[in-house]
Design a protein around this motif. Sequence first.
Motif, short mmCIF file in Angstrom:
data_model
loop_
_atom_site.label_atom_id
_atom_site.label_comp_id
_atom_site.label_asym_id
_atom_site.label_seq_id
_atom_site.Cartn_x
_atom_site.Cartn_y
_atom_site.Cartn_z
N GLU A 1 0.39 3.37 8.26
CA GLU A 1 0.48 3.54 6.80
C GLU A 1 0.39 5.01 6.41
N CYS B 1 5.19 2.49 7.27
CA CYS B 1 5.24 1.41 6.30
C CYS B 1 4.36 1.86 5.14
N GLU C 1 0.67 -2.54 4.27
CA GLU C 1 1.67 -3.28 5.05
C GLU C 1 1.48 -3.12 6.56
N ARG D 1 1.29 -6.33 8.90
CA ARG D 1 2.59 -6.99 9.10
C ARG D 1 3.51 -6.12 9.96
#
Lengths: 452, 177
Positions: free
Chosen positions: A344, A349, A353, A356
Amino acid sequence: MRPVYAVTGGVSKFAKARPDRTFQALVKEAYDYALKDIGLEPRQANDLVDGTVGSYFSDHFQRQLMSAIMVQDYLGLVPKPGHRVEGGGATGGLCFQEAWKAVAGGDMDVCLAYGFETMSHVQTWKGNEFIALASDVSFDYPVGGFYSGYYAMMVTRHMKEFGTTVEQMAHVSVKNHINAIYNPYAQKHLRITIRDVREAPVVAWPLTRLDICTMSDGAACAILASEEGLARIEKAAGRSLPKVRVTGIGRGTDAMRMADRPHQSFEDFYRYNALPNEQDADSRAYYKDLWDRGFRYPGVHSFRAGRMASRQAYQRAEVTDPLNQIDFVELHDAYTSSEIQTYEDMGLCRYGEGGRFAESGLAFMPGIEYGLDLPQRPKCSVNPSGGLIACGHPVGASGLMQAVFAIWQLQGAIGRHFGNDRLQVRGARRGAIHSHAGTGTYVTVSILEKED
Amino acid sequence: MENHDIPTRPEETLDGTVVFNVPFPKDLKDLAGMAPVIVKQPYHIDYIHSYGQDSPFFAGLANRRLLGSRCTACGHTFGTPRMSCMACGGDCEWVELPQEGRVHTFTVCHFGSEEFLPECPYVLALVEFEGVDTLFLTRLLGVDPARPSLDWIGMKVRAKFRRLSRFKPTDVWFVPA
């Protein structure tokens, strides 16, 4: 600033304990390898090297102050300039960047960056204590100082806010351990499953022993050079060498005490911390919704230092879309959870997120059997080497180990060094290395690129 | 994978026999293959640690008061006191914190640093206070370390104090309110 090339590197075999060598001799093992790879004798190299930067984290592990000068004299590099850098887990990354600065700024044409840690000199529990001394000894350490505990608190919050699961974290462990099976330098070669990770003993809930890197003895080094320095090395080596250029470095910091982390507003996040790939309307709406639901930045779930380091390095290397423009990342996965947090921070992402992303398959290596059902094809391999979790984390060496693996990736030379090319990222042109300290206190990101 | 719950070897410890002599080869060439000699080097230190400008916090705990600080320039309020404001660099003044807060996050430590091993498993938590911008690291007692749950986050907790102060941050801890 002058262009800086990462010319060659070497890594000692990382192991739980290397009583066969003192720290000086471990560094020499890495240095000799780096020289041999470009066909230089130590005497030739020592004529070419203008100076050094040494990297090791804790004086406590050796019970020896000024260890770096003992390496410098062991390698035969006195009376040349040299100094030691220290910044917790990011020590190796800081060292790499200090060497970059020495060359970019014109002080040196050839600079040797080396690092090591010999953590086996104390029992694991004492080692945990030394590491925990890298937290505030007035307010944090005495409460039950334990880094795995600190990281567990971060991920507990990450789970609560974003729904991140322990199985998603276990995906990181499986990926990195299985990658490392093909890396002979790695400390651990384990073919494991999600279930193995979850059934391993809990260290700090919810982190198990297979979510956490191990202590290690090891050393690594890299030689950085200007265009002029590279020309001199090539002349001595009698051949042209593959060109890997360091196109951008970035650093960030944050408060030592996790409790002190601020809780910034949406507006300030966009003013100071957002990346170019988060400027679109969709991302703004995504983040606005997070803030409306109580998200605050960086909180204890995110590393602002990692974001700032990425932002600066990307700006300098002209990276605007990291997932699509970076071919591989060697990042500081001291914990599976911190690899997720770092996805992150580095903008692979968006915040929230990472869990995932971990199970998407995007960060895996193509052509390797993980025993997992991954919905997406690999796009940007993260820790193809196996990372700290599987390679081991001899603190002062780790950031330089990443640099060496990145150099080899961009030279297309993984096959030669690992004895197999399973971990070679095909057509790799740009890689990122990420080194990280404390609870996210110092973070460095450096971008390396293949130059034709 | 092996089952880690059942030990398969004893714990390695640093006590044991002291060696006074080792075998040595006649020919020095054989030294290249010699195993390393490994010795124990003890190292003990007592530090004279001053809490300096943070001292009132510890004096506060001894008097069952939980202190934070507030920036006199921008009003930023710290749940772990600091006398220089991290937000703006201004000077901070002491303020009393509420003795009730909520669990912001937590963990259960089953292993730890040598010093804390005998206390495992223990619960670490960061506590948030209404109207205070930063958190406070503490031990959480009165919850079952064998049954951790994300539902603990947000739980109301209150401060308890040691009667016989040790002048450590563990003079205060929190329990469910």
